[in-house]
Write an enzyme that holds these catalytic residues in place. Structure first.
Site, PDB file in Angstrom:
ATOM      1  CE  LYS A 213      -0.111  13.173  45.173  1.00 49.68           C
ATOM      2  NZ  LYS A 213      -0.380  14.428  44.561  1.00 49.68           N
ATOM      3  CB  CYS A 267       0.424  17.294  49.285  1.00 48.70           C
ATOM      4  SG  CYS A 267      -0.638  18.436  48.422  1.00 48.70           S
TER       5      CYS A 267
HETATM    6  N1  SAJ Z   1      10.058  21.404  52.407  1.00 46.95           N
HETATM    7  C1  SAJ Z   1      11.181  21.466  53.203  1.00 46.95           C
HETATM    8  N2  SAJ Z   1      12.394  21.172  52.619  1.00 46.95           N
HETATM    9  C2  SAJ Z   1      12.509  20.862  51.295  1.00 46.95           C
HETATM   10  C3  SAJ Z   1      11.355  20.801  50.503  1.00 46.95           C
HETATM   11  C4  SAJ Z   1      10.136  21.086  51.092  1.00 46.95           C
HETATM   12  O1  SAJ Z   1      11.112  21.750  54.409  1.00 46.95           O
HETATM   13  O2  SAJ Z   1      13.634  20.645  50.855  1.00 46.95           O
HETATM   14  C5  SAJ Z   1       8.742  21.688  53.007  1.00 46.95           C
HETATM   15  C6  SAJ Z   1       8.062  22.906  52.403  1.00 46.95           C
HETATM   16  O3  SAJ Z   1       8.521  24.096  52.996  1.00 46.95           O
HETATM   17  C7  SAJ Z   1       6.619  22.615  52.699  1.00 46.95           C
HETATM   18  C8  SAJ Z   1       6.541  21.088  52.566  1.00 46.95           C
HETATM   19  O4  SAJ Z   1       7.866  20.625  52.711  1.00 46.95           O
HETATM   20  O5  SAJ Z   1       6.269  22.994  54.024  1.00 46.95           O
HETATM   21  C9  SAJ Z   1       5.965  20.605  51.259  1.00 46.95           C
HETATM   22  O6  SAJ Z   1       6.445  21.384  50.179  1.00 46.95           O
HETATM   23  P1  SAJ Z   1       6.847  20.751  48.769  1.00 46.95           P
HETATM   24  O7  SAJ Z   1       7.297  21.854  47.892  1.00 46.95           O
HETATM   25  O8  SAJ Z   1       7.793  19.650  48.964  1.00 46.95           O
HETATM   26  O9  SAJ Z   1       5.525  20.062  48.253  1.00 46.95           O
HETATM   27  P2  SAJ Z   1       3.997  20.503  48.047  1.00 46.95           P
HETATM   28  O10 SAJ Z   1       3.237  20.025  49.229  1.00 46.95           O
HETATM   29  O11 SAJ Z   1       3.857  21.923  47.680  1.00 46.95           O
HETATM   30  O12 SAJ Z   1       3.645  19.625  46.746  1.00 46.95           O
HETATM   31  C10 SAJ Z   1       3.861  18.235  46.791  1.00 46.95           C
HETATM   32  C11 SAJ Z   1       4.620  17.824  45.519  1.00 46.95           C
HETATM   33  N3  SAJ Z   1       5.074  16.433  45.638  1.00 46.95           N
HETATM   34  C12 SAJ Z   1       6.356  16.083  45.406  1.00 46.95           C
HETATM   35  O13 SAJ Z   1       7.211  16.876  45.111  1.00 46.95           O
HETATM   36  C13 SAJ Z   1       6.666  14.628  45.526  1.00 46.95           C
HETATM   37  C14 SAJ Z   1       3.714  17.983  44.301  1.00 46.95           C
HETATM   38  O14 SAJ Z   1       4.350  17.485  43.132  1.00 46.95           O
HETATM   39  C15 SAJ Z   1       2.380  17.220  44.528  1.00 46.95           C
HETATM   40  O15 SAJ Z   1       1.502  17.389  43.422  1.00 46.95           O
HETATM   41  C16 SAJ Z   1       1.732  17.829  45.750  1.00 46.95           C
HETATM   42  O16 SAJ Z   1       2.592  17.586  46.866  1.00 46.95           O
HETATM   43  C17 SAJ Z   1       0.387  17.157  45.951  1.00 46.95           C
HETATM   44  O17 SAJ Z   1      -0.641  17.764  45.577  1.00 46.95           O
HETATM   45  O18 SAJ Z   1       0.341  16.004  46.408  1.00 46.95           O
END
Ligand code: SAJ
Length: 417
Positions: A213, A267
């Site tokens: 994870k 996360c």
């Molecule tokens: N972000 C960017 N650029 C991107 C993707 C995301 O700047 O290309 C930013 C988002 O705006 C946000 C942050 O990153 O601020 C996180 O967003 P996210 O959509 O990447 O992830 P979370 O935090 O909503 O959910 C993540 C997910 N993990 C992965 O994709 C590996 C989800 O599957 C997990 O279950 C979750 O963390 C968790 O609970 O750990």
């Protein structure tokens, strides 16, 4: 073998409540436990205290049909799922106090044959620690760390991996990593999750599941850091980072993520630290990615400050900056660890400017922002009044809107490209 007539879910937040609802929708009797009386009362009325598409429908139906019930104190059950927060403390060390509190609360009601599953994202070794805390309180029962396959209580780590905004679908469809403290623990946990999981349940040991994870979120953090670093490099060299990424991604083996104002949420901005804090010498790339992403809001702020100074020098007395989006990512209401909130707060410290916030997914501004004079306004008001439109979240409403030609636009999400 345990047939899980009753399942207790400890912690009714963004993960616990959807998981409780998913079991209840499969006609399992679910007892949801949370220390927050308001959350418990809300759920018992068939309502929800968080925003997650489709969750309200499932909670309403399962509460009405009597499958889901919330309470503040654990009751006997056949399986206990622990889905409590695991924040960090001090120098980014994991803070397991909520897991310990959950262990203390379920220990009195445990009975032979029960399964305890840790769902919270945790540092390596946390599941063994949880089992240790349970064993300290129940010397009449045997646990896997001493009794192995013969233990009275089975213990496993099954990390959630659902994406906020898509939780109800991903809970069912995603594959699940099932890390038992022994193979018998894994087998029993797989049986539990198969109640609603249509993805594959892949069995391993608890330490590998914990690390898995953390690895998933650290992988994403490192990749976002790469995109954020590129955007800062491009800012200096006059290259449009969005066009650059689009072009580079035409290569069959390149897939760069999107730059943004920083990484938020509970996360990705947190979990990589669990690896770093246990591996200070070796986790260098992961630590660097964290600092690149944590620095990004400051970089955005310095760009906005330059624009404000330019407008003031040109004779504009009161510059109005509209912060478009406060949530940590698109189309959700979650402001936790949001870089957009961090940037808006810091802008509001500048008493020579007016700061507006547009966040279609909330009705009331967090106190910290209103205390600093930030006003929550509709998008159209911001379009009329802003000298600088600072796009911090790529909400669907913003992507569809026609942005005014009158304002200077600073687009941290690339929605205008
Ligand atoms: N972000 C960017 N650029 C991107 C993707 C995301 O700047 O290309 C930013 C988002 O705006 C946000 C942050 O990153 O601020 C996180 O967003 P996210 O959509 O990447 O992830 P979370 O935090 O909503 O959910 C993540 C997910 N993990 C992965 O994709 C590996 C989800 O599957 C997990 O279950 C979750 O963390 C968790 O609970 O750990």
């Amino acid at each position: 073998m345990n047939s899980f007539n009753t399942i207790a879910v400890i912690g009714l937040g963004y993960i616990g409540l959807p998981t409780a609802a998913a079991f209840a929708a499969r006609r399992k009797k679910v007892i949801g436990v949370d220390v927050n009386q308001t959350a418990v009362d809300t759920i018992n009325r068939g309502e929800i205290h968080i925003v997650e598409p489709e969750l309200d429908i499932v909670v309403r139906a399962t509460v009405r049909e009597g499958y889901l019930r919330a309470t503040t104190k654990p009751e006997p059950a056949d399986a206990f799922l622990v889905a409590v927060p695991t924040p960090f403390k001090g120098d980014h060390e994991p803070d397991l106090r909520y897991i310990e509190a959950a262990a203390a609360s379920i220990a009195p009601v445990l009975k032979k044959g029960d399964l305890v599953v840790l769902e919270s994202t945790s540092p390596v070794g946390a599941t063994e620690q949880l089992a240790g805390w349970l064993a300290e309180r129940r010397s009449d029962l045997s646990f896997p760390q001493t009794a192995g396959e013969q233990s009275d209580i089975r213990v496993a780590h099954c990390p959630e991996r659902v994406l906020p905004g898509h939780v109800m679908r991903e809970l069912v469809q995603n594959d699940r990593v099932i890390g038992g403290m022994t193979p018998a623990c894994s087998k029993l946990a797989t049986k539990l999750y198969k109640t609603f999981v249509q993805g594959e349940c892949i069995e391993t040991d608890s330490r590998t599941a914990e690390m898995c994870k953390l690895t998933e979120n650290a992988f994403r953090d490192v990749n976002i850091a790469f995109a954020n670093e590129l955007s800062m490099i491009c800012g200096q060299s006059g290259v449009d980072v969005w066009e650059l990424i689009k072009l580079a991604n035409r290569h069959p083996r390149v897939n760069i993520l999107n730059p943004g104002p920083g990484v938020g949420g509970h996360c990705i901005a947190v979990d990589p630290w669990f690896i770093v804090s246990q591996n200070r010498e070796t986790a260098r790339l992961i630590a660097t990615a964290r600092s690149v992403n944590d620095h990004k809001p400051q970089w955005v702020l310095s760009r906005v400050t330059d624009e404000i100074a330019a407008l003031q020098q040109a004779g504009k007395n009161t510059v109005t900056v509209a912060c478009m989006g406060l949530a940590f990512k698109a189309d959700i209401d979650d402001l936790r660890e949001s870089p957009a909130v961090q940037i808006t707060l810091q802008l509001a410290d500048n008493k020579s400017i007016e700061v507006l916030a547009v966040e279609p997914n909330i009705k009331v501004l967090p106190q910290a922002l209103s205390d600093k004079g930030v006003q929550l306004v509709d998008m159209n008001v911001a379009f009329e009044q802003a000298d600088i439109l600072l796009i911090l979240t790529d909400h669907a409403e913003f992507k569809k809107a026609r942005l005014p030609g009158s304002a200077k636009i600073i687009d941290t999400r690339g929605i205008t490209g």
